[in-house]
Enzyme design. Structure first.
Site, PDB file in Angstrom:
ATOM      1  N   TRP A 134       0.830  -1.207   0.000  1.00  0.00           N
ATOM      2  CA  TRP A 134       0.000   0.000   0.000  1.00  0.00           C
ATOM      3  C   TRP A 134       0.869   1.264   0.000  1.00  0.00           C
ATOM      4  CZ3 TRP A 134      -1.283  -4.569   2.178  1.00  0.00           C
ATOM      5  CH2 TRP A 134      -2.558  -5.077   1.937  1.00  0.00           C
ATOM      6  N   CYS A 186      -6.681  -5.087  -1.633  1.00  0.00           N
ATOM      7  CA  CYS A 186      -7.825  -5.905  -1.227  1.00  0.00           C
ATOM      8  C   CYS A 186      -8.594  -6.525  -2.385  1.00  0.00           C
ATOM      9  CB  CYS A 186      -8.748  -5.110  -0.318  1.00  0.00           C
ATOM     10  SG  CYS A 186      -9.664  -3.780  -1.137  1.00  0.00           S
ATOM     11  N   HIS A 210     -13.661  -1.612   0.938  1.00  0.00           N
ATOM     12  CA  HIS A 210     -12.839  -2.789   1.212  1.00  0.00           C
ATOM     13  C   HIS A 210     -13.522  -3.982   0.555  1.00  0.00           C
ATOM     14  CE1 HIS A 210     -10.140  -5.593   2.889  1.00  0.00           C
ATOM     15  NE2 HIS A 210     -10.938  -6.051   3.838  1.00  0.00           N
ATOM     16  N   ASP A 232     -12.067 -13.105   4.511  1.00  0.00           N
ATOM     17  CA  ASP A 232     -11.243 -11.976   4.068  1.00  0.00           C
ATOM     18  C   ASP A 232      -9.785 -12.406   4.019  1.00  0.00           C
ATOM     19  OD1 ASP A 232     -10.150  -9.531   3.468  1.00  0.00           O
ATOM     20  OD2 ASP A 232     -11.190  -8.434   5.049  1.00  0.00           O
TER      21      ASP A 232
END
Length: 781
Positions: free
Chosen positions: A332, A368, A427, A450
């Site tokens: 990120w 994500c 997300h 997730d």
């Protein structure tokens, strides 16, 4: 006489013993067998004993032959017509031993097994089957099978140390009638030396690659023979089987959530929802092997691969890399040197192939939506119904309070050190479908999972599966990771101010701050389906408030709702038109409303910062102080502008910004607080097919792009791919001038007929989330 055709029934063996009668009532003369033996040389005699099935194919016309019944002899059934079977007259006792000469797994895409098991889309001609369902194989034997004197059973093994007790070594016996829910086999056809078996598997069988062996035994001599087949059998979960815990009733949903190899993933903000096409490619060449490799690379033994709950939890951990060198390395930072920028991916195929080919080296880089896209591919490939899901205004609760906390000092300035909770613009995670026998009744159905590494679960970066029914009702004490998922979609945002004694007091609650427009691709179309209602009750309803307060009792701040605050002034942010666009000034409306019968005054502090889509702020680009005076019941609309020059050199991947408003009403000391995230919209790549497309014939499409920025884009690359059209192909465009139009032509060679999708995405440091898709109808050539 040599060459005379005889008939043998059951255990009769012409030429083995003196005086054995043939079907015509004559006795085979002893001298004849001696003569036959003299004609046979030593090599032939050795071959006959070593491999009777091969010897039959090479026997000379001098061998004495007999006619053998080719049908399966079962008491009470009619015998099938007799067919010729050559046998030598002078035969040793072990010559009647039963051996498997060859095995046909009937594994072609067009054959019954692959079609009935819904695996005909998988690349290759391996036998790919689903558990809890019968499949067929054919055996060529050294002689006809006789149930009165012969035995036959199969063994299937998976994993490095197969054990019967662990379900990784399966012994399959012959039965007269197949029954459900267990391993067994039945002869359904027999013609001379060829038999066709129907084999039933358990609905709880371990998934993965199996090795097959067939053992035969001739009871009279006790001699056994084992044939080890050289091809693997692939076993998958079976959502079409009612006894499998991943069973899904709706055929339309099965087609979408298991069989569809393309989909849509949503991003942006709740007011500006963007969508991109993603190639899941679960049936593509090498993907099944790669998905099984991901499982094998985990520390979970093969015996644990029969439970989809366990498999999903393992995949959640293995898609990310921090603990176990999983498939994708997250990044990120904005610096993607040495890898592919997350926004440049448009499918899972290249990622999984690369991970498999490079021996488990994590692929760079993912965020994500990439983690989610790959998770969808792997779980659909293994047979678990799965969808990618996007939550807008998604909370990241770091202290298990089940609230999203924002801390201010005595002067209403944010305390950065304490503000570890965040709200992501969006997300992306996954829902998968299964029963939950480990939870109370009613908790089956969709489960959230997730794979993005955010917080650890039992020491590993993973999350779920957690029942959406549990999340919706606030039953966060049910496994797995329900508190974290609940906070993502339904936590309240609570503002705290530090007192002079160092304690914190609650000054404001936003009850509708997170969990908006939860989205997934609609069944059977490319439309967006809003599934917020699956995750929570309607905002503000009594049921929703009960769920929130129920959940928070299990958090680290169980008394957070003991002191409600009064509110009679509201502040919100509204989008102007379709919202701000990249390359221009950003316009928003701040709306302040007085709900009381008295005048109200307040000072609003506005602060806008560039943010990563995860909710982490990069840098503040503008601050303002806005005095507001409101008459009773008055509503004021304030035009707020962010000039292009103030953000142009500050943006990160998603071109997202966060506008924070805070203030205090002079008359009531009510705190006003609001945080709104928005993105600067980017243009699409336009893809236009040129002419008709045919299988095996080169086709082309024009890809057009307009630079929205008043500056030059450097080192632009367009990445194109399409399942059944072409593999991933980067096109180097180079520099693109400010506001310039660019058109490139892509050539491709379709390999699969039907409706296909050609997907393209832009890889450019200064501009992200630029992509496009075109529907291509491929005709048979």
């Amino acid at each position: 006489m040599p060459g005379e055709r005889l008939s043998i029934r059951d255990n009769s063996a012409v030429g083995r013993f003196h005086g054995v009668s043939a079907s015509n009532g004559h006795v085979v003369p002893e001298k004849q067998s001696e003569a036959s033996e003299k004609k046979e040389n030593g090599c032939s005699r050795w071959l006959r004993k070593a491999c009777p099935c091969c010897f039959r194919r090479q026997s000379s016309s001098d061998d004495v032959t007999g006619e053998v019944d080719g049908g399966l002899v079962v008491e009470g059934e009619n015998e099938s017509p007799s067919t010729p079977l050559p046998l030598t007259v002078d035969t040793d006792v072990d010559d009647l031993s039963l051996k498997v000469c060859s095995v046909n797994l009937l594994s072609q895409k067009s054959q019954q097994n692959r079609k009935e098991h819904h695996t005909h889309k998988y690349h290759g001609d391996q036998l790919i089957i689903r558990r809890g369902q019968a499949f067929q194989i054919e055996l060529d034997l050294s002689r006809p099978f006789n149930p009165n004197t012969d035995k036959l059973h199969l063994e299937l093994r998976t994993g490095p140390l197969p054990l019967v007790s662990k379900g990784t070594h399966v012994i399959v016996l012959l039965v007269e009638e197949l029954q459900d829910e267990r391993w067994e086999a039945k002869i359904v056809e027999q013609n001379a030396t060829r038999v066709k078996l129907s084999i039933n598997s358990s609905a709880t069988a371990v998934i993965g690659k199996y090795k097959l062996s067939i053992t035969t035994q001739y009871l009279k001599s006790g001699q056994t023979s084992t044939h080890d087949h050289d091809k693997d059998i692939y076993m998958l979960f079976n959502p079409w089987c009612e006894e499998d815990t991943v069973y899904m009733e709706s055929e339309k949903e099965l087609k979408e959530y298991v069989s569809n190899d393309t989909g849509r993933i949503y991003y942006g903000t709740e007011l500006q929802i963007g969508a991109r096409t993603w190639n899941f490619g679960q049936f593509d060449e090498g993907i099944l092997e790669a998905c099984l490799y991901v499982l094998e690379n985990s520390e979970v033994p093969p015996s644990g691969r029969g439970d989809p709950i366990n498999v999903v939890r393992v995949i959640s951990a293995m898609i990310n890399s921090p603990d176990d060198r999983g498939v994708l390395e997250g990044n990120w930072s904005g610096n993607y040197a040495g890898g592919t920028p997350p926004t440049a991916w448009s499918g899972s195929v290249d990622i999984l192939r690369r991970y498999h080919k490079e021996g488990g080296t994590p692929v760079k880089y993912g965020q994500c939506w990439v983690f989610s896209g790959v998770t969808t591919t792997v779980l659909r490939c293994l047979g678990i119904p799965t969808r990618s899901v996007t939550n807008f205004q998604s909370a990241h609760d770091t202290d298990v309070s089940l609230t999203t906390d924002v801390y201010f000092d005595e002067n209403m300035e944010p305390i950065d050190l304490l503000n570890s909770d965040s709200v992501w613009n969006f997300h992306v995670w996954n829902d998968c479908w299964m029963a939950r026998p480990d939870l109370p009744a009613g908790m089956g159905g969709w489960q959230a999972v997730d794979s993005t590494p955010q917080e650890t679960s039992q020491g590993t970066y993973r999350c779920g599966p957690v029942s959406l029914a549990a999340v919706r009702s606030g039953q966060v004490y049910l496994k797995y990771d329900a508190p974290f998922v609940f906070a993502e979609v339904n936590s309240d945002k609570i503002y705290w101010q530090r007192n002079l004694d160092g304690t914190f007091g609650q000054i404001h609650i936003e009850k509708k701050a997170v969990g908006h427009c939860i989205s997934t691709k609609a069944v059977g179309s490319d439309e967006r389906a809003d599934i917020t209602h699956v995750y929570k009750h309607p905002e503000g309803s009594e049921e929703e408030r009960i769920a929130v307060e129920t959940a928070c009792r299990y958090g680290s701040k169980p008394d957070v709702y003991s002191s409600p605050a009064a509110e009679d002034v509201r502040v919100e942010v509204r989008m102007v038109g379709d919202g701000p666009r990249m390359g221009g000034d950003a316009h928003l409306n701040i709306v302040v409303q007085n709900l009381s019968s008295q005048p109200r005054r307040a000072n609003l502090h506005s602060q806008v910062a560039v943010m990563y889509y995860t909710g982490v702020l990069k840098e503040t680009v503008k601050k303002d102080k806005l005095p507001v005076e409101l008459m009773p019941y008055e509503e004021k609309v304030i035009d707020w502008v962010l000039p292009y020059e103030q953000y142009q050199n500050q943006l990160v991947d998603q071109a997202a910004l966060m506008l924070t408003l805070s203030g205090r009403v002079t008359e009531t000391q009510q705190v006003l607080a609001n945080q709104t995230s928005f993105r600067l919209q980017t243009p699409d790549l336009k893809i236009e097919p040129v002419g008709e497309a045919y299988v095996g014939k080169e086709a082309s499409a024009k890809i057009t792009f307009t630079n929205p920025l008043p500056c030059i884009l450097r080192n632009v690359v367009v990445r194109v791919e399409g399942l059944g059209l072409r593999d991933l192909h980067p096109i180097k465009v180079g520099d693109v001038g400010k506001h310039a139009n660019v058109t490139v032509t892509e050539h491709f060679l379709p390999t699969i007929p039907g409706a296909r999708k050609l997907v393209a995405s832009l890889d450019c440091r200064q501009l992200s989330q630029v992509h496009g898709v075109a529907d291509i109808m491929v005709h048979e050539n």
